[in-house]
Write a protein that holds these residues in place. Structure first.
Motif, PDB file in Angstrom:
ATOM      1  N   LEU A 298      -4.403   0.784   9.986  1.00 18.07           N
ATOM      2  CA  LEU A 298      -3.834   2.212  10.067  1.00 18.07           C
ATOM      3  C   LEU A 298      -4.771   3.175   9.754  1.00 18.07           C
ATOM      4  N   ALA A 299      -4.816   4.407  10.439  1.00 23.17           N
ATOM      5  CA  ALA A 299      -5.543   5.520  10.454  1.00 23.17           C
ATOM      6  C   ALA A 299      -5.034   6.702  10.081  1.00 23.17           C
ATOM      7  N   TRP A 300      -5.514   7.724   9.464  1.00 20.09           N
ATOM      8  CA  TRP A 300      -5.008   8.899   9.195  1.00 20.09           C
ATOM      9  C   TRP A 300      -5.985   9.792   9.061  1.00 20.09           C
ATOM     10  N   LYS A 301      -6.066  11.349   9.737  1.00 14.82           N
ATOM     11  CA  LYS A 301      -6.910  12.183   9.313  1.00 14.82           C
ATOM     12  C   LYS A 301      -7.046  12.380   7.917  1.00 14.82           C
TER      13      LYS A 301
ATOM     14  N   GLY B 236      -3.790  12.492   6.014  1.00 12.57           N
ATOM     15  CA  GLY B 236      -2.984  13.600   6.624  1.00 12.57           C
ATOM     16  C   GLY B 236      -2.143  13.185   7.720  1.00 12.57           C
ATOM     17  N   ALA B 237      -2.384  13.523   8.916  1.00 11.99           N
ATOM     18  CA  ALA B 237      -1.467  12.933  10.021  1.00 11.99           C
ATOM     19  C   ALA B 237      -2.158  11.538  10.477  1.00 11.99           C
ATOM     20  N   ALA B 238      -1.194  10.691  10.712  1.00 14.21           N
ATOM     21  CA  ALA B 238      -1.524   9.465  11.223  1.00 14.21           C
ATOM     22  C   ALA B 238      -2.109   9.598  12.673  1.00 14.21           C
ATOM     23  N   THR B 239      -3.131   8.727  12.902  1.00 12.12           N
ATOM     24  CA  THR B 239      -3.749   8.861  14.238  1.00 12.12           C
ATOM     25  C   THR B 239      -3.419   7.705  15.099  1.00 12.12           C
TER      26      THR B 239
ATOM     27  N   LEU C 179       0.743  -1.225   0.123  1.00 11.63           N
ATOM     28  CA  LEU C 179       0.083  -0.120   0.180  1.00 11.63           C
ATOM     29  C   LEU C 179       0.979   1.340  -0.098  1.00 11.63           C
ATOM     30  N   ILE C 180       0.567   2.257  -0.888  1.00  9.51           N
ATOM     31  CA  ILE C 180       1.126   3.631  -1.026  1.00  9.51           C
ATOM     32  C   ILE C 180       0.091   4.379  -0.068  1.00  9.51           C
ATOM     33  N   ALA C 181      -1.127   4.594  -0.374  1.00  6.08           N
ATOM     34  CA  ALA C 181      -1.876   5.407   0.257  1.00  6.08           C
ATOM     35  C   ALA C 181      -3.447   5.186  -0.125  1.00  6.08           C
ATOM     36  N   PRO C 182      -4.354   5.093   0.825  1.00  2.00           N
ATOM     37  CA  PRO C 182      -5.855   5.368   0.626  1.00  2.00           C
ATOM     38  C   PRO C 182      -6.118   6.586  -0.030  1.00  2.00           C
TER      39      PRO C 182
ATOM     40  N   LEU D  58      -9.138   8.601   7.113  1.00  3.00           N
ATOM     41  CA  LEU D  58      -9.087   7.525   6.055  1.00  3.00           C
ATOM     42  C   LEU D  58      -8.485   6.350   6.786  1.00  3.00           C
ATOM     43  N   ARG D  59      -8.811   5.246   6.438  1.00  2.00           N
ATOM     44  CA  ARG D  59      -8.276   3.847   7.082  1.00  2.00           C
ATOM     45  C   ARG D  59      -7.786   2.933   5.893  1.00  2.00           C
TER      46      ARG D  59
END
Lengths: 166, 166
Positions: free
Chosen positions: B89-92, B106-109, A47-50, B60-61
């Motif tokens: 994995l989760a990010w704003k 955005g930033a990882a949460t 995975l690069i990014a969602p 986003l996850r």
């Protein structure tokens, strides 16, 4: 008989070498303009990014990369080296029936690829593009839109939108 | 001196064997209640599916799986076999500055894990849970919420929310 057998072996070997060196399936169609086929095993790439795309598409997406692309991402290498391949998987996003605040993948919509080959695709920034719908390449009109948008918006990132999500 | 050297070698060897057999890092903390540590190399695991979580989290996850988990997903094996590990994995999510309709990480949460061990976690459906924030486990109160929610909502899917996105 012996000669035929030798010829057959040569053909089989040539096919195998082609498969190995190009990394693409022998079956299936190639994208218009670029001639990009669906790479073998791309669903297993890292995975690069969602991402999420708003209306009217309403999609959840995930961009995966082959080993060459992942190595470049992690090292911050730009431009991406030849052999880098990016795969963007997309699904309609639907509300989870089991956890209301979550949107999850529904039906698959498109699978798109960018293939780096600085010689073959010298005229298009080193990238070949492909969009597949139900495993078949989209039409030429759709493929004519790829390059201009990438050039207009992410020229400073080797025409690639997606950044690595840590 | 010789005896000390032998002892040291034994300690180092034991640590190495522990690392290999458990597949976890020797450093870092473990989650309360379950004692789950961050698995080595989880960011390189294959993608099960992306997801989006609405306000107030706005995330986003992406859920990734180790090889045992991916094999089970692809074969439709339920319950998941011992050794399966899932990583969420989760990010704003923030609007892409380069392509307006897209939201990107955005930033990882948080990074969260489910580890299947039907003996060790017999009392909790065979799963150990862990939530990490900036690489450190969240507090015990947060970990007390995991099981009840999973049991109430996805009992028929071996307590796992995420389905494989083709």
């Amino acid at each position: 008989m012996n000669s035929n057998g030798t010829t057959l072996r040569r053909i089989v070997l040539a096919g195998f070498v082609l498969l190995v060196t190009t990394g693409v399936r022998a079956d299936g169609d190639a994208s218009p303009i670029y001639g990009v086929r669906m790479p073998e095993g791309y669903r297993n790439w890292q995975l690069i990014a969602p991402a999420q795309e708003a209306a009217p598409l309403n999609e959840l997406r995930a961009v995966l990369g082959n080993d060459i692309a992942m190595k470049a991402y992690r090292a911050g290498t730009l431009p991406f080296p030849d052999g880098s391949v990016l795969a963007k998987l997309a699904w309609k996003h639907v509300q989870s029936p089991e956890f209301e605040p979550a949107s999850i993948p529904g039906a698959a919509t498109t699978v798109q690829f960018m293939v780096k080959d600085s010689k073959k695709y010298a005229a298009t920034g080193g990238w070949g593009f492909a969009r597949f719908i139900d495993g078949k390449p989209a039409d030429e009109a759709q493929h004519q839109t790829c390059l201009a948008c990438h050039q207009a918006r992410v020229k400073d990132h080797d025409l690639v939108f997606t950044r690595y999500a840590p």
